[in-house]
Design a protein around this motif. Structure first.
Motif, short mmCIF file in Angstrom:
data_model
loop_
_atom_site.label_atom_id
_atom_site.label_comp_id
_atom_site.label_asym_id
_atom_site.label_seq_id
_atom_site.Cartn_x
_atom_site.Cartn_y
_atom_site.Cartn_z
N VAL A 19 18.65 -45.82 -20.90
CA VAL A 19 17.65 -44.77 -21.06
C VAL A 19 16.75 -44.71 -19.83
CG1 VAL A 19 15.64 -44.06 -22.42
CG2 VAL A 19 17.70 -44.84 -23.57
N THR A 20 16.33 -45.86 -19.35
CA THR A 20 15.49 -45.91 -18.16
C THR A 20 16.21 -45.30 -16.96
OG1 THR A 20 14.49 -47.94 -18.99
CG2 THR A 20 14.17 -47.45 -16.67
N THR A 21 17.48 -45.60 -16.82
CA THR A 21 18.27 -45.05 -15.71
C THR A 21 18.37 -43.54 -15.82
OG1 THR A 21 19.57 -47.08 -15.59
CG2 THR A 21 20.51 -45.13 -14.56
N ARG A 22 18.60 -43.03 -17.02
CA ARG A 22 18.68 -41.57 -17.20
C ARG A 22 17.36 -40.89 -16.88
NH1 ARG A 22 21.58 -41.71 -22.89
NH2 ARG A 22 23.54 -42.60 -22.21
N VAL A 23 16.27 -41.48 -17.34
CA VAL A 23 14.96 -40.90 -17.06
C VAL A 23 14.70 -40.92 -15.55
CG1 VAL A 23 12.47 -41.26 -17.35
CG2 VAL A 23 13.99 -41.42 -19.32
N TRP A 24 14.96 -42.05 -14.92
CA TRP A 24 14.75 -42.16 -13.47
C TRP A 24 15.62 -41.16 -12.71
CZ3 TRP A 24 11.38 -43.50 -10.13
CH2 TRP A 24 11.72 -43.62 -8.80
N ASN A 25 16.88 -41.02 -13.09
CA ASN A 25 17.77 -40.06 -12.43
C ASN A 25 17.27 -38.63 -12.63
OD1 ASN A 25 19.41 -42.07 -11.47
ND2 ASN A 25 20.94 -41.85 -13.10
N GLY A 26 16.76 -38.33 -13.80
CA GLY A 26 16.21 -37.00 -14.05
C GLY A 26 15.00 -36.70 -13.20
N ILE A 27 14.09 -37.66 -13.12
CA ILE A 27 12.88 -37.48 -12.31
C ILE A 27 13.23 -37.38 -10.83
CG2 ILE A 27 10.76 -38.62 -11.53
CD1 ILE A 27 10.52 -39.71 -14.42
N SER A 28 14.11 -38.23 -10.36
CA SER A 28 14.48 -38.18 -8.94
C SER A 28 15.24 -36.91 -8.62
CB SER A 28 15.27 -39.42 -8.53
OG SER A 28 16.51 -39.46 -9.20
N GLY A 29 16.04 -36.41 -9.56
CA GLY A 29 16.74 -35.14 -9.35
C GLY A 29 15.78 -33.97 -9.24
#
Length: 96
Positions: A19-29
């Motif tokens: 979940v943390t990885t998905r959130v981080w990828n979304g924010i960085s995207g």
């Protein structure tokens, strides 16, 4: 203790990083798309000759602005340039 007693804890441990990885990828995207939109806006300030030097037209810029807000317009520009290059290569093979 049995294996069943550890199962719920193991599931929570593996879900949390995903979940943390998905959130981080979304924010960085979103940040990358915002930064590229700023660079894209500067392309509109170039003259037609300068745009032609990098393989773009004013029409390409108009098409790329039609992408949704969260999307990256530079990806659309790259796609347009790649299609144009492929078409030019196909035409040169037909002539040659």
């Amino acid at each position: 203790m049995s294996t069943c007693e550890f199962a719920p804890e193991t599931a929570r441990i593996t879900i949390r990083p995903a979940v943390t990885t998905r959130v981080w990828n979304g924010i960085s995207g979103l940040f990358r798309a915002w930064r590229n939109r700023l660079a894209f806006r500067r392309l509109g300030e170039l003259t037609d000759a300068e745009l032609a030097d990098i393989g773009l037209t004013r029409g390409d810029l108009r098409v790329a602005t039609d992408v949704p807000f969260g999307a990256d317009p530079t990806v659309k520009l790259h796609s347009l340039v790649r299609q144009r290059a492929a078409t030019a290569a196909d035409l040169s093979r037909m002539v040659g």
